[in-house]
Design a protein around this motif. Sequence first.
Motif, PDB file in Angstrom:
ATOM      1  N   LEU A  72      82.882  44.222  35.380  1.00  0.00           N
ATOM      2  CA  LEU A  72      81.974  45.320  35.060  1.00  0.00           C
ATOM      3  C   LEU A  72      81.821  45.477  33.549  1.00  0.00           C
ATOM      4  CD1 LEU A  72      80.180  47.673  35.920  1.00  0.00           C
ATOM      5  CD2 LEU A  72      82.258  49.092  36.052  1.00  0.00           C
ATOM      6  N   GLU A  73      82.918  45.428  32.829  1.00  0.00           N
ATOM      7  CA  GLU A  73      82.849  45.547  31.374  1.00  0.00           C
ATOM      8  C   GLU A  73      82.007  44.420  30.769  1.00  0.00           C
ATOM      9  OE1 GLU A  73      85.682  45.819  27.401  1.00  0.00           O
ATOM     10  OE2 GLU A  73      86.627  45.498  29.339  1.00  0.00           O
ATOM     11  N   ALA A  74      82.209  43.205  31.251  1.00  0.00           N
ATOM     12  CA  ALA A  74      81.446  42.060  30.725  1.00  0.00           C
ATOM     13  C   ALA A  74      79.952  42.217  31.025  1.00  0.00           C
ATOM     14  CB  ALA A  74      81.978  40.756  31.315  1.00  0.00           C
ATOM     15  N   PHE A  75      79.616  42.668  32.234  1.00  0.00           N
ATOM     16  CA  PHE A  75      78.212  42.869  32.588  1.00  0.00           C
ATOM     17  C   PHE A  75      77.587  43.975  31.754  1.00  0.00           C
ATOM     18  CE2 PHE A  75      78.264  39.956  36.057  1.00  0.00           C
ATOM     19  CZ  PHE A  75      76.940  39.760  36.422  1.00  0.00           C
ATOM     20  N   GLU A  76      78.312  45.084  31.580  1.00  0.00           N
ATOM     21  CA  GLU A  76      77.768  46.187  30.788  1.00  0.00           C
ATOM     22  C   GLU A  76      77.557  45.770  29.335  1.00  0.00           C
ATOM     23  OE1 GLU A  76      80.478  49.400  31.752  1.00  0.00           O
ATOM     24  OE2 GLU A  76      79.188  50.038  33.412  1.00  0.00           O
ATOM     25  N   ASN A  77      78.489  44.989  28.802  1.00  0.00           N
ATOM     26  CA  ASN A  77      78.323  44.492  27.434  1.00  0.00           C
ATOM     27  C   ASN A  77      77.101  43.583  27.326  1.00  0.00           C
ATOM     28  OD1 ASN A  77      80.556  45.899  26.505  1.00  0.00           O
ATOM     29  ND2 ASN A  77      81.940  44.156  26.708  1.00  0.00           N
ATOM     30  N   ALA A  78      76.938  42.689  28.291  1.00  0.00           N
ATOM     31  CA  ALA A  78      75.794  41.775  28.271  1.00  0.00           C
ATOM     32  C   ALA A  78      74.483  42.541  28.459  1.00  0.00           C
ATOM     33  CB  ALA A  78      75.946  40.704  29.348  1.00  0.00           C
ATOM     34  N   ALA A  79      74.490  43.552  29.317  1.00  0.00           N
ATOM     35  CA  ALA A  79      73.269  44.340  29.554  1.00  0.00           C
ATOM     36  C   ALA A  79      72.836  45.079  28.296  1.00  0.00           C
ATOM     37  CB  ALA A  79      73.497  45.325  30.699  1.00  0.00           C
ATOM     38  N   GLY A  80      73.786  45.442  27.455  1.00  0.00           N
ATOM     39  CA  GLY A  80      73.467  46.149  26.229  1.00  0.00           C
ATOM     40  C   GLY A  80      73.309  45.260  25.013  1.00  0.00           C
ATOM     41  N   ALA A  95      64.818  37.813  29.236  1.00  0.00           N
ATOM     42  CA  ALA A  95      64.903  37.246  30.584  1.00  0.00           C
ATOM     43  C   ALA A  95      66.351  37.198  31.074  1.00  0.00           C
ATOM     44  CB  ALA A  95      64.290  35.846  30.612  1.00  0.00           C
ATOM     45  N   ALA A  96      67.262  36.802  30.212  1.00  0.00           N
ATOM     46  CA  ALA A  96      68.677  36.743  30.597  1.00  0.00           C
ATOM     47  C   ALA A  96      69.232  38.148  30.798  1.00  0.00           C
ATOM     48  CB  ALA A  96      69.483  36.007  29.525  1.00  0.00           C
ATOM     49  N   ARG A  97      68.885  39.053  29.906  1.00  0.00           N
ATOM     50  CA  ARG A  97      69.360  40.434  30.021  1.00  0.00           C
ATOM     51  C   ARG A  97      68.810  41.073  31.297  1.00  0.00           C
ATOM     52  NH1 ARG A  97      68.201  42.049  25.178  1.00  0.00           N
ATOM     53  NH2 ARG A  97      66.356  43.246  25.697  1.00  0.00           N
ATOM     54  N   ASP A  98      67.573  40.754  31.662  1.00  0.00           N
ATOM     55  CA  ASP A  98      66.979  41.300  32.887  1.00  0.00           C
ATOM     56  C   ASP A  98      67.762  40.873  34.129  1.00  0.00           C
ATOM     57  OD1 ASP A  98      65.038  42.648  31.479  1.00  0.00           O
ATOM     58  OD2 ASP A  98      63.422  41.237  31.961  1.00  0.00           O
ATOM     59  N   ILE A  99      68.225  39.632  34.152  1.00  0.00           N
ATOM     60  CA  ILE A  99      69.036  39.157  35.286  1.00  0.00           C
ATOM     61  C   ILE A  99      70.334  39.936  35.353  1.00  0.00           C
ATOM     62  CG2 ILE A  99      70.365  37.182  36.168  1.00  0.00           C
ATOM     63  CD1 ILE A  99      68.078  35.419  34.972  1.00  0.00           C
ATOM     64  N   VAL A 100      70.968  40.112  34.209  1.00  0.00           N
ATOM     65  CA  VAL A 100      72.227  40.858  34.146  1.00  0.00           C
ATOM     66  C   VAL A 100      72.005  42.291  34.633  1.00  0.00           C
ATOM     67  CG1 VAL A 100      73.981  41.787  32.581  1.00  0.00           C
ATOM     68  CG2 VAL A 100      73.201  39.421  32.312  1.00  0.00           C
ATOM     69  N   ILE A 101      70.951  42.923  34.164  1.00  0.00           N
ATOM     70  CA  ILE A 101      70.652  44.304  34.547  1.00  0.00           C
ATOM     71  C   ILE A 101      70.342  44.393  36.045  1.00  0.00           C
ATOM     72  CG2 ILE A 101      68.963  46.174  34.246  1.00  0.00           C
ATOM     73  CD1 ILE A 101      68.937  45.361  31.221  1.00  0.00           C
ATOM     74  N   ARG A 102      69.664  43.405  36.580  1.00  0.00           N
ATOM     75  CA  ARG A 102      69.339  43.390  38.012  1.00  0.00           C
ATOM     76  C   ARG A 102      70.597  43.245  38.862  1.00  0.00           C
ATOM     77  NH1 ARG A 102      68.297  39.196  40.706  1.00  0.00           N
ATOM     78  NH2 ARG A 102      67.420  37.927  39.061  1.00  0.00           N
ATOM     79  N   LEU A 103      71.581  42.481  38.395  1.00  0.00           N
ATOM     80  CA  LEU A 103      72.827  42.275  39.139  1.00  0.00           C
ATOM     81  C   LEU A 103      73.845  43.395  38.923  1.00  0.00           C
ATOM     82  CD1 LEU A 103      73.316  38.450  38.532  1.00  0.00           C
ATOM     83  CD2 LEU A 103      72.655  39.553  40.678  1.00  0.00           C
ATOM     84  N   LEU A 104      73.665  44.165  37.883  1.00  0.00           N
ATOM     85  CA  LEU A 104      74.629  45.206  37.518  1.00  0.00           C
ATOM     86  C   LEU A 104      74.913  46.219  38.635  1.00  0.00           C
ATOM     87  CD1 LEU A 104      76.519  46.139  35.288  1.00  0.00           C
ATOM     88  CD2 LEU A 104      74.602  47.315  34.219  1.00  0.00           C
ATOM     89  N   PRO A 105      73.924  46.708  39.385  1.00  0.00           N
ATOM     90  CA  PRO A 105      74.260  47.657  40.463  1.00  0.00           C
ATOM     91  C   PRO A 105      75.218  47.066  41.506  1.00  0.00           C
ATOM     92  CG  PRO A 105      71.915  47.758  39.987  1.00  0.00           C
ATOM     93  CD  PRO A 105      72.481  46.582  39.204  1.00  0.00           C
TER      94      PRO A 105
END
Length: 151
Positions: A106-114, A121-131
């Motif tokens: 979760l921490e790694a995903f939140e860091n990547a999303a921000g 495009a890469a950030r959008d994938i991360v944000i889509r998978l975050l939930p």
Amino acid sequence: MNEHDKTTHTLNDLIEIARDGQEFYEEAASKIDDADLKALFTRIAGIKAAIVNELGGAVQAAGGKVETSGTAVGSMQQFYGKIRATLGDKAYGYVAELEESEDRLLEAFENAAGDRDIPVAARDIVIRLLPEVRSCHQVMRDRKRAMKHAA
């Protein structure tokens, strides 16, 4: 680091941590006797595999090479989980360590999303998978708390 390398590096970091979780859940499911936990671990291992596959597709689409292993931290955490499960309550030992694995992801995903330095495009994938990542984290945190209070 150019945009392509940044994308590949960031997504591969997430792949490694998600793969750690997938392998740890599979290991725990094979060692645990509780049918409900076995089903939960198997289900979440499948979610982690789907995350790895989706991120891997994004790395390939960006022209990168997909990471095929996990992390040293993940290996140590899995090892510690086995020891903890052997020495105490096996079910709680695995749940506690898997919840910590979820914390890492979760921490790694939140860091990547921000991270505004990775392409949209890469950030959008991360944000889509975050939930989905948050949902798995919540399930394991709730399970750990329930088991702790039941003891």
